[in-house]
Design a protein around this motif. Structure first.
Motif, PDB file in Angstrom:
ATOM      1  N   VAL A   8     -13.287  -7.896  -9.524  1.00 63.11           N
ATOM      2  CA  VAL A   8     -12.223  -8.662  -8.870  1.00 63.11           C
ATOM      3  C   VAL A   8     -12.653  -9.115  -7.471  1.00 63.11           C
ATOM      4  O   VAL A   8     -13.063  -8.305  -6.634  1.00 63.11           O
ATOM      5  N   LYS A   9     -12.552 -10.402  -7.233  1.00 61.88           N
ATOM      6  CA  LYS A   9     -12.774 -11.021  -5.922  1.00 61.88           C
ATOM      7  C   LYS A   9     -12.325 -12.473  -6.022  1.00 61.88           C
ATOM      8  O   LYS A   9     -12.123 -12.994  -7.132  1.00 61.88           O
ATOM      9  N   ILE A  55       0.838  -1.207   0.000  1.00 65.85           N
ATOM     10  CA  ILE A  55       0.000   0.000   0.000  1.00 65.85           C
ATOM     11  C   ILE A  55       0.868   1.251   0.000  1.00 65.85           C
ATOM     12  O   ILE A  55       0.576   2.223  -0.724  1.00 65.85           O
ATOM     13  N   SER A  56       1.954   1.258   0.764  1.00 67.13           N
ATOM     14  CA  SER A  56       2.849   2.418   0.791  1.00 67.13           C
ATOM     15  C   SER A  56       3.477   2.663  -0.584  1.00 67.13           C
ATOM     16  O   SER A  56       3.550   3.801  -1.053  1.00 67.13           O
ATOM     17  N   THR A  76      -2.370  -1.601  -9.649  1.00 65.60           N
ATOM     18  CA  THR A  76      -1.988  -2.781  -8.878  1.00 65.60           C
ATOM     19  C   THR A  76      -3.068  -3.070  -7.841  1.00 65.60           C
ATOM     20  O   THR A  76      -3.578  -2.139  -7.198  1.00 65.60           O
ATOM     21  N   LEU A  77      -3.415  -4.347  -7.689  1.00 61.69           N
ATOM     22  CA  LEU A  77      -4.494  -4.758  -6.799  1.00 61.69           C
ATOM     23  C   LEU A  77      -4.029  -5.877  -5.877  1.00 61.69           C
ATOM     24  O   LEU A  77      -3.178  -6.676  -6.241  1.00 61.69           O
ATOM     25  N   ILE A 102      -8.199  -4.454  -2.873  1.00 65.45           N
ATOM     26  CA  ILE A 102      -7.624  -3.151  -2.562  1.00 65.45           C
ATOM     27  C   ILE A 102      -6.858  -2.704  -3.807  1.00 65.45           C
ATOM     28  O   ILE A 102      -6.028  -3.462  -4.325  1.00 65.45           O
ATOM     29  N   VAL A 103      -7.115  -1.500  -4.279  1.00 65.14           N
ATOM     30  CA  VAL A 103      -6.354  -0.934  -5.381  1.00 65.14           C
ATOM     31  C   VAL A 103      -5.270  -0.071  -4.747  1.00 65.14           C
ATOM     32  O   VAL A 103      -5.560   0.986  -4.189  1.00 65.14           O
ATOM     33  N   THR A 104      -4.031  -0.518  -4.803  1.00 70.60           N
ATOM     34  CA  THR A 104      -2.965   0.176  -4.069  1.00 70.60           C
ATOM     35  C   THR A 104      -2.521   1.465  -4.750  1.00 70.60           C
ATOM     36  O   THR A 104      -1.935   2.336  -4.097  1.00 70.60           O
TER      37      THR A 104
END
Length: 294
Positions: free
Chosen positions: A127-128, A13-14, A281-282, A290-292
């Motif tokens: 997306v899942k 995430i960062s 990126t996911l 989560i879409v980072t």
């Protein structure tokens, strides 16, 4: 695949937040007449100054070129009115990668850009865990073709790992039967390409980006010096522009012939066509993603 631990997730995430900010800022800076080399070097410097590193050289691909171009040493190109410019940025922190791309239009190609952007958004929405790569490809293809363009069939999204830029799952930009099944904890990139051309890319002769693919003895001093720098990349791609010695640069073709390095030719659709790209990126979560790189 094991569920991703919190420290790794936080690092992804960062990296994604940083990549998102730098990509948006750099896209706003592109103007007709602006220097290709100055843009690339300023973006790469921003990543390094932030305390992160580059997952790969900033890709800046023009018009029919879809991927793998970056500035050469002393590159004198300038951006021109009418061009469609893809920016593909990879940021890594401790090897965990954020891969994201956008397209800048210096012409009148809003619908072409909309095609790849909306294909990406439509793909993200489905997306899942349990969704197949083929289902994602079908959504991408539908969004692009509904606007009168073609998806690029032989370019794909890809899984990500620590110091690994491409791994399973492969995410097609066209409908296929089946494909990888998404699992919770999977990190991957979706990158639709929309084109006015043939829908396939081929290799040009231009090569600016390389990566190490094997470890073998090297006798020539300049090649040994080049490999000392290359090993610091942990297998991630690098630009010949990053080798600050001309003899090291001249050693690269020999290292490719020896099977130590791999060169990435610029990939392009037919001359005169235009290609747009968008990428995020996911990380797959229990009920979505989560879409980072938002």
């Amino acid at each position: 695949m094991k569920k991703m631990n919190d420290d790794v997730l936080d690092t992804y995430i960062s990296a994604g937040k940083l990549a998102s900010v730098i990509l948006r800022e750099s896209a706003r800076e592109i103007r007709a007449g602006g220097s290709f080399l100055e843009l690339v070097e300023s973006v790469e410097a921003r990543v390094r100054e932030s305390g992160a590193d580059l997952a790969f050289p900033l890709n800046v691909s023009l018009n029919e070129d879809a991927a793998h171009d970056t500035a050469a040493p002393g590159d004198e190109r300038v951006f021109a009115k009418g061009e469609v410019i893809k920016l593909d940025l990879g940021v890594q922190i401790d090897g965990y990668i954020a891969d994201t791309a956008t397209t800048v239009d210096l012409g009148n190609n809003a619908l072409l850009l909309d095609a790849s952007r909306e294909a990406l958004e439509a793909a993200i929405r489905i997306v899942k865990p349990g969704v197949t790569a083929g289902e994602i490809g079908a959504v991408i293809e539908k969004e692009i073709t509904s606007r009168g363009y073609r998806p690029i069939a032989n370019l794909t999204g890809h899984g990500l790992g620590q110091y690994i830029q491409h791994r399973d799952p492969t995410i097609p930009n066209i409908a296929i039967n089946g494909g990888s099944v998404l699992e919770e904890g999977t990190a991957f990139a979706i990158e639709p390409f929309a084109t006015t051309g043939s829908g396939r890319v081929g290799e040009k002769t231009r090569i600016e980006i390389y990566s190490q693919i094997a470890e073998k003895p090297v006798r020539i001093p300049s090649a040994r010096a080049a490999m000392e720098k290359v090993r610091e990349r942990h297998g991630l791609p690098f630009s010949r522009r990053w080798l600050d010695d001309k003899k090291m640069v001249l050693a690269l073709p020999g290292l490719v012939r020896s099977g130590i390095l791999h060169g990435y030719p610029v990939l392009a659709d037919i001359p005169g066509s235009l290609v747009s790209q968008h990428e995020h990126t996911l990380i797959v979560t229990a009920d979505g993603c989560i879409v980072t790189t938002r």
